[in-house]
Scaffold this active site. Structure first.
Site, mmCIF file in Angstrom:
data_model
loop_
_atom_site.group_PDB
_atom_site.id
_atom_site.type_symbol
_atom_site.label_atom_id
_atom_site.label_comp_id
_atom_site.label_asym_id
_atom_site.label_seq_id
_atom_site.Cartn_x
_atom_site.Cartn_y
_atom_site.Cartn_z
ATOM 1 N N ILE A 135 27.561 6.819 45.524
ATOM 2 C CA ILE A 135 27.041 6.213 44.300
ATOM 3 C C ILE A 135 27.551 6.972 43.086
ATOM 4 O O ILE A 135 27.611 8.208 43.111
ATOM 5 C CB ILE A 135 25.499 6.215 44.338
ATOM 6 C CG1 ILE A 135 24.993 5.367 45.511
ATOM 7 C CG2 ILE A 135 24.903 5.707 43.024
ATOM 8 C CD1 ILE A 135 23.503 5.532 45.805
ATOM 9 N N CYS A 136 27.926 6.234 42.033
ATOM 10 C CA CYS A 136 28.288 6.839 40.748
ATOM 11 C C CYS A 136 29.550 7.689 40.894
ATOM 12 O O CYS A 136 30.594 7.189 41.269
ATOM 13 C CB CYS A 136 27.096 7.630 40.202
ATOM 14 S SG CYS A 136 27.245 8.166 38.485
ATOM 15 N N ILE A 137 29.471 8.996 40.615
ATOM 16 C CA ILE A 137 30.635 9.882 40.687
ATOM 17 C C ILE A 137 30.855 10.442 42.081
ATOM 18 O O ILE A 137 31.919 11.015 42.364
ATOM 19 C CB ILE A 137 30.486 11.040 39.657
ATOM 20 C CG1 ILE A 137 31.787 11.837 39.483
ATOM 21 C CG2 ILE A 137 29.338 11.969 40.067
ATOM 22 C CD1 ILE A 137 32.944 11.043 38.932
#
Length: 218
Positions: A135-137
């Site tokens: 998720i995300c970075i």
């Protein structure tokens, strides 16, 4: 009941796990009828950031496992104590902690190193065919650990980070916040979350879809 490991990186998006992403992940796992098994490395944070001002708090120190326990109401295990057969899948929420504590991508980019316990957990799950969610970075961790596998990943549409993923051997696919990318190789799913935002409602849609994809892949 399926058990999904969740690796956290502290508490607070500037120096640990993104709290909203972490809580949305735990909520989505519960709603999917699975059980979250929360994990974090027992290591010092890279640094402590005042989330009101954004300033680094010189001289302060915090522990990633202890800070992550704030999110999980104390129900968490040190990552080096993970019993791989205990879990059916593994998910890594984002926040700068993924790039500062679980790895040093925030400082070294493609030359980053991954915390050895994180790298071992990701590699072991992949080798065992257990689904992985990023998720995300946190897809930068997947790209570094699994780069030779040519997996498909997304961080949304940020050109610089996408270029880094591809330099590490992954294939980046642009993706809106509400959607996911399911890799054509391996059981790997990713979603942009707060790499795109803009609101918690938008982020929730992508995370819920990611957990749904993970559960179907188990």
């Amino acid at each position: 009941m399926k058990k999904i490991g969740v690796i956290l990186s502290g508490c607070g998006f500037l120096d640990g796990a993104e709290i909203q992403e972490a809580v949305l992940t735990l909520l989505a796992i519960d709603r999917a009828g699975a059980e979250a098994v929360c994990l974090a490395p027992d290591i010092p944070q890279h640094h402590v950031v005042n989330h009101l001002t954004g300033e680094i708090m010189a001289g302060e120190s915090r522990n990633v496992l202890a800070e992550s326990a704030r999110i999980t109401r104390g129900s968490i295990t040190a990552l080096n104590g993970l019993d791989l057969p205990e879990i059916d899948a593994l998910v890594l929420p984002g926040g700068y902690g993924a790039a500062k504590n679980l790895s040093d991508f925030a400082f070294k980019g493609v030359d980053c190193q991954i915390n050895p316990h994180v790298a071992a957990a990701v590699q072991a799950c992949y080798d065992a065919g257990k689904p992985l969610g990023f998720i995300c970075i946190s897809p930068v961790i997947a790209a570094k650990v699994l780069g030779t596998e040519s997996i498909d990943l997304t961080i949304g549409n940020d050109p610089e980070t996408a270029e880094a993923l591809e330099a590490l051997g992954a294939k980046h696919i642009d993706c809106p916040v509400w959607n996911t990318v399911v890799s054509s190789r391996g059981a790997v799913v990713s979603t942009p979350a707060y790499m795109l935002g803009p609101t918690i409602g938008d982020v929730a849609k992508g995370i819920e879809k990611l957990i749904g994809d993970i559960v179907r892949l188990i």
